[in-house]
Design an enzyme around this catalytic site. Sequence first.
Site: not given
Ligand code: SAM
Length: 216
Positions: A63
């Site tokens: 993000s």
């Molecule tokens: N917090 C992260 C960072 O600092 O890089 C950014 C994360 S990215 C915007 C969103 C993440 O959520 C992705 O890696 C995606 O695979 C994960 N995601 C989506 N649905 C999810 C779920 N139900 N449980 C766990 N992770 C999930």
Amino acid sequence: LPIDYRQARLRMVEQQLIPRGITDPRVLETFREVPRHRFVDSALEAQAYTDRALPISHGQTISQPYMVAVMTQYLAPGPQDRILEIGTGSGYQAAILSRLVRTVFTVERVPELAAQAKQVFADLRVTNVIHRVGDGSRGWAQYAPYDGIVVTAGAPHVPASLRAQLADKGRLVVPTGSRGSQMLQIIRREGNTFREESAVPCVFVPLVGEEGWAGE
Ligand code: SAM
């Protein structure tokens, strides 16, 4: 000339965070310290401190720094807190939180991303992040309740499991809306009362899971 990443971080804080209302001194100090360039692919390192989200692998993103900072500030992290993060991704948000609280629990559904983040935590000697691979839309009941929960993916609605896993006085920060755009929701628990506030508009990749969106 090698890039001065420390200088780039100080500029990021001065130009992107402070003018937009990030004022918590502990939060600002942490953004001056955590090496964001270590959480992106080496080809993107030079862009790590720009004012935008960047692609990681598996169609996911790290993000925008401001968005990580806003979510962190709304979490109001205290030194003794236990925080749950849903969506480890690159691990950057978890590494930021690890310096502000006692323990970070983080869940990622893509195993390869979780493995990469684990490696970066080891390289940077981050030792108070506990991670798991799986669907985090239902939280992580084993270690509940949490003083704060942050969802770093967009949900169709506030997952009921996450509300239930908040401690008294706990804060839940979660983007909700459509697949393409969301509003950041802040939910504060007082006993069995939940007060909800709508904060900033945002765009996150979808939360895919039982209390999120259906997968492809
Ligand atoms: N917090 C992260 C960072 O600092 O890089 C950014 C994360 S990215 C915007 C969103 C993440 O959520 C992705 O890696 C995606 O695979 C994960 N995601 C989506 N649905 C999810 C779920 N139900 N449980 C766990 N992770 C999930």
